[in-house]
Design an enzyme around this catalytic site. Structure first.
Site, short mmCIF file in Angstrom:
data_model
loop_
_atom_site.label_atom_id
_atom_site.label_comp_id
_atom_site.label_asym_id
_atom_site.label_seq_id
_atom_site.Cartn_x
_atom_site.Cartn_y
_atom_site.Cartn_z
CG ASN A 16 -2.21 -0.75 0.96
OD1 ASN A 16 -3.06 -0.33 0.18
ND2 ASN A 16 -2.33 -1.91 1.60
CG LEU A 87 1.00 -4.86 12.13
CD1 LEU A 87 1.59 -6.26 12.13
CD2 LEU A 87 -0.42 -4.88 11.55
CG LEU A 89 -3.73 1.71 20.22
CD1 LEU A 89 -4.92 1.47 19.31
CD2 LEU A 89 -4.09 1.36 21.67
CG ASN A 104 -5.85 1.83 9.83
OD1 ASN A 104 -4.77 1.48 9.34
ND2 ASN A 104 -6.65 0.96 10.45
CG HIS A 106 -9.39 -3.36 9.30
ND1 HIS A 106 -8.42 -3.77 10.20
CD2 HIS A 106 -10.32 -4.33 9.27
CE1 HIS A 106 -8.77 -4.95 10.69
NE2 HIS A 106 -9.92 -5.31 10.15
CG ASP A 147 -9.16 -2.04 13.30
OD1 ASP A 147 -8.31 -1.44 12.63
OD2 ASP A 147 -9.00 -3.20 13.72
CD GLU A 176 -5.92 -3.35 1.86
OE1 GLU A 176 -4.86 -2.81 2.16
OE2 GLU A 176 -6.36 -4.34 2.47
C1 GAR Z 1 -3.18 -4.54 4.26
O1 GAR Z 1 -4.07 -5.53 3.81
C2 GAR Z 1 -3.85 -3.66 5.28
O2 GAR Z 1 -5.22 -3.46 5.05
C3 GAR Z 1 -3.65 -4.47 6.54
O3 GAR Z 1 -2.33 -4.96 6.44
C4 GAR Z 1 -2.03 -5.17 5.05
C5 GAR Z 1 -0.70 -4.51 4.76
O4 GAR Z 1 -0.23 -4.87 3.50
N1 GAR Z 1 -3.85 -3.67 7.71
C6 GAR Z 1 -4.38 -4.15 8.83
O5 GAR Z 1 -4.69 -5.31 8.97
C7 GAR Z 1 -4.57 -3.12 9.95
N2 GAR Z 1 -5.41 -3.63 10.98
P1 GAR Z 1 0.95 -4.06 2.82
O6 GAR Z 1 2.11 -4.01 3.83
O7 GAR Z 1 1.32 -4.87 1.62
O8 GAR Z 1 0.46 -2.68 2.47
#
Ligand code: GAR
Length: 191
Positions: A16, A87, A89, A104, A106, A147, A176
């Site tokens: 992302n 990850l 808080l 954020n 999720h 969240d 995303e």
């Molecule tokens: C993503 O799917 C994001 O939505 C999730 O972690 C992944 C990160 O992927 N976030 C959470 O679960 C937050 N609670 P990335 O490092 O490839 O962007």
């Protein structure tokens, strides 16, 4: 220097973060100025290098016990914070310093499958185990709970009977990358 400067907080592979850096690379008024990670070997550090964005490693204890991170953000002129697979808080002092300026993403349709411990593949496994027929993503403002802040966008995707947690993760991640950068641009533009 552009008027709006983003810091991306990420703990993982940073796909992302990569999509966001790509989107804003030649943007007129918004730039990604800093990547912050709490994981030494996170893929996002390498991706920051590719985009010539400065990255910084933070220590979990120091993040909660001192305000060094806030000072760093201020010294870099950061106007908005983007969480992208981060990850930890977010501590209260950051939420107070950046009211409604932290966003954020999720990988589920909150409030379902959110909260402490619900991140990444844990979310997708829980969704598959619960035999849901749809999942998706939620983009929301950040408050002091996991969240929980105001929802800006939810996008759904169908879950087929042959979907696994892995195939669902891929589907949601693609969504995303497609939606997060433009939602960030709208949010920053209206703030
Ligand atoms: C993503 O799917 C994001 O939505 C999730 O972690 C992944 C990160 O992927 N976030 C959470 O679960 C937050 N609670 P990335 O490092 O490839 O962007």
């Amino acid at each position: 220097m552009k008027p709006f400067r983003l810091a991306i907080f990420a703990s993982g592979s940073g796909s992302n973060a990569e999509a966001i850096m790509k989107f804003f690379e030649h943007h007129a008024i918004i730039e990604v100025a800093l990547i912050i990670s709490n994981k030494e070997n996170a893929g996002v550090i390498e991706k920051a290098k590719q985009f010539d964005v400065k990255s910084l490693l933070i220590n979990k204890e120091a993040f909660y016990q001192s305000r060094a991170v806030l000072q760093i953000l201020q010294s870099h002129g950061i106007s908005h914070i983007v969480l992208a697979g981060f990850l930890l808080l977010v501590p209260d002092y950051l939420i107070k310093a950046y009211p409604d300026k932290i966003i954020n993403i999720h990988p589920s349709l909150l409030p379902k499958f959110g909260g402490k411990g619900m991140y990444g593949m844990h979310v997708h496994r829980a969704v598959i185990t619960a035999k849901e027929n749809e999942s998706g993503l939620t983009i929301h403002l950040v408050n002091e709970h996991f969240d929980d802040g105001e929802i800006l966008l939810q996008v759904k995707c169908a879950i087929e009977t042959n979907d696994s947690a892995e195939t669902l993760a891929k589907k949601v991640l693609q969504l995303e990358h497609k939606h997060y950068p433009r939602v960030i641009a709208d949010w920053v533009g209206h703030s």
